[in-house]
Design an enzyme around this catalytic site. Structure first.
Site, PDB file in Angstrom:
ATOM      1  NE  ARG A 173       6.873  -4.036   6.067  1.00 32.72           N
ATOM      2  CZ  ARG A 173       5.621  -3.692   6.361  1.00 32.72           C
ATOM      3  NH1 ARG A 173       5.136  -3.941   7.571  1.00 32.72           N
ATOM      4  NH2 ARG A 173       4.845  -3.148   5.473  1.00 32.72           N
ATOM      5  NE  ARG A 182      -6.373  -0.917   9.382  1.00 31.83           N
ATOM      6  CZ  ARG A 182      -5.146  -0.480   9.085  1.00 31.83           C
ATOM      7  NH1 ARG A 182      -4.987   0.681   8.505  1.00 31.83           N
ATOM      8  NH2 ARG A 182      -4.114  -1.221   9.380  1.00 31.83           N
ATOM      9  NE  ARG A 185       5.473  -1.430  10.679  1.00 27.92           N
ATOM     10  CZ  ARG A 185       4.356  -1.275  10.001  1.00 27.92           C
ATOM     11  NH1 ARG A 185       4.378  -0.804   8.778  1.00 27.92           N
ATOM     12  NH2 ARG A 185       3.214  -1.598  10.554  1.00 27.92           N
ATOM     13  CE  LYS A 243      -2.459  -0.687   3.527  1.00 31.17           C
ATOM     14  NZ  LYS A 243      -2.959  -0.113   4.756  1.00 31.17           N
TER      15      LYS A 243
HETATM   16  P1  AMP Z   1      -1.128   0.591   8.964  1.00 27.17           P
HETATM   17  O1  AMP Z   1       0.206   1.222   8.820  1.00 27.17           O
HETATM   18  O2  AMP Z   1      -2.175   1.253   8.106  1.00 27.17           O
HETATM   19  O3  AMP Z   1      -1.093  -0.895   8.754  1.00 27.17           O
HETATM   20  O4  AMP Z   1      -1.594   0.825  10.470  1.00 27.17           O
HETATM   21  C1  AMP Z   1      -0.840   0.342  11.533  1.00 27.17           C
HETATM   22  C2  AMP Z   1      -1.700   0.199  12.782  1.00 27.17           C
HETATM   23  O5  AMP Z   1      -2.310   1.466  13.106  1.00 27.17           O
HETATM   24  C3  AMP Z   1      -2.866  -0.761  12.640  1.00 27.17           C
HETATM   25  O6  AMP Z   1      -2.504  -2.087  12.883  1.00 27.17           O
HETATM   26  C4  AMP Z   1      -3.822  -0.216  13.715  1.00 27.17           C
HETATM   27  O7  AMP Z   1      -3.419  -0.586  15.003  1.00 27.17           O
HETATM   28  C5  AMP Z   1      -3.633   1.278  13.593  1.00 27.17           C
HETATM   29  N1  AMP Z   1      -4.584   1.877  12.614  1.00 27.17           N
HETATM   30  C6  AMP Z   1      -4.288   2.456  11.416  1.00 27.17           C
HETATM   31  N2  AMP Z   1      -5.390   2.890  10.789  1.00 27.17           N
HETATM   32  C7  AMP Z   1      -6.427   2.582  11.600  1.00 27.17           C
HETATM   33  C8  AMP Z   1      -7.840   2.751  11.508  1.00 27.17           C
HETATM   34  N3  AMP Z   1      -8.424   3.316  10.450  1.00 27.17           N
HETATM   35  N4  AMP Z   1      -8.593   2.302  12.545  1.00 27.17           N
HETATM   36  C9  AMP Z   1      -8.046   1.732  13.611  1.00 27.17           C
HETATM   37  N5  AMP Z   1      -6.736   1.518  13.749  1.00 27.17           N
HETATM   38  C10 AMP Z   1      -5.912   1.946  12.774  1.00 27.17           C
END
Ligand code: AMP
Length: 194
Positions: free
Chosen positions: A126, A89, A136, A14
């Site tokens: 990764r 999400r 990470r 993404k």
């Molecule tokens: P991402 O980098 O988009 O995979 O987001 C990393 C983490 O941030 C996710 O595993 C969630 O814990 C939190 N997160 C990101 N976007 C959301 C969202 N829209 N709703 C809830 N948690 C989120």
């Protein structure tokens, strides 16, 4: 003006595709994951609470993330469009986003389709090699599987809702960066048009 949302499982590429989309459309990249990680780095109270949730592979609360997004989309650079990455999400977050956007809703929702097995391999690679040198904390197999399960249960139903609204573009996310972007670009309303 393009209001686009991008989603796909963790490890679907993404981030890479988002960078190309914002370059093609000339809109800001609004990534909830990036915004939350910035909050964690800031060391604030909120950041500490968010870190716990993220490290467990869970989602932060819908209300909290909707506030973060509303604040970001109210900034001037988002008035002519944006790329939402990582939001909405959950089905509940769709209703919160509808309230934020009002009549002018999303033009296009791009779903990057990548099978679980491919995603696990990519994410473990990764975690071992690092992502641009940064390993990470949330990239171990248990957390990866948890995040995939959360994705299936909470996020795939989001795709179904946008499909019902006629704005979902399902894109095969397996291939080189260029191959995948060619498919994404073909799905974007304004790509190449400006
Ligand atoms: P991402 O980098 O988009 O995979 O987001 C990393 C983490 O941030 C996710 O595993 C969630 O814990 C939190 N997160 C990101 N976007 C959301 C969202 N829209 N709703 C809830 N948690 C989120």
């Amino acid at each position: 003006m393009a209001r686009v949302a991008l989603f796909g499982p963790p490890g679907a590429g993404k981030g890479t595709q988002a960078a190309r989309i914002v370059a093609a459309l000339g809109v800001p990249h609004v990534s909830t994951g990036d915004m939350l990680r910035a909050a964690v780095r800031s060391g604030s109270d909120l950041g500490r609470r968010v870190k716990e949730v993220m490290d467990a592979g869970k989602l932060v609360s819908d209300e909290l993330i909707a506030d973060v997004v509303a604040e970001r989309l109210a900034q001037a650079d988002a008035s002519r469009g944006f790329l939402l990455d990582g939001f909405p999400r959950t089905v509940r977050q769709i209703a919160l986003l509808d309230r934020i956007l009002g009549e002018r809703n999303l033009d296009c929702v791009v779903l990057l389709d990548v099978p679980d097995r491919v995603v696990e391999d990519r994410l473990l690679g990764r975690a071992t090699k690092g992502d641009g040198g940064v390993v990470r904390a949330d990239d171990n197999l248990e957390t990866i599987r948890k995040r995939l399960a959360v994705y299936r249960e909470e996020t795939l139903p989001v795709a179904a809702v946008y499909d019902g609204r006629g704005v979902l573009a399902r894109v095969d996310g397996v291939g080189t960066e260029e191959e995948v972007f060619a498919r994404v670009a073909a799905a974007l309303p304004a790509a190449g048009g400006r």
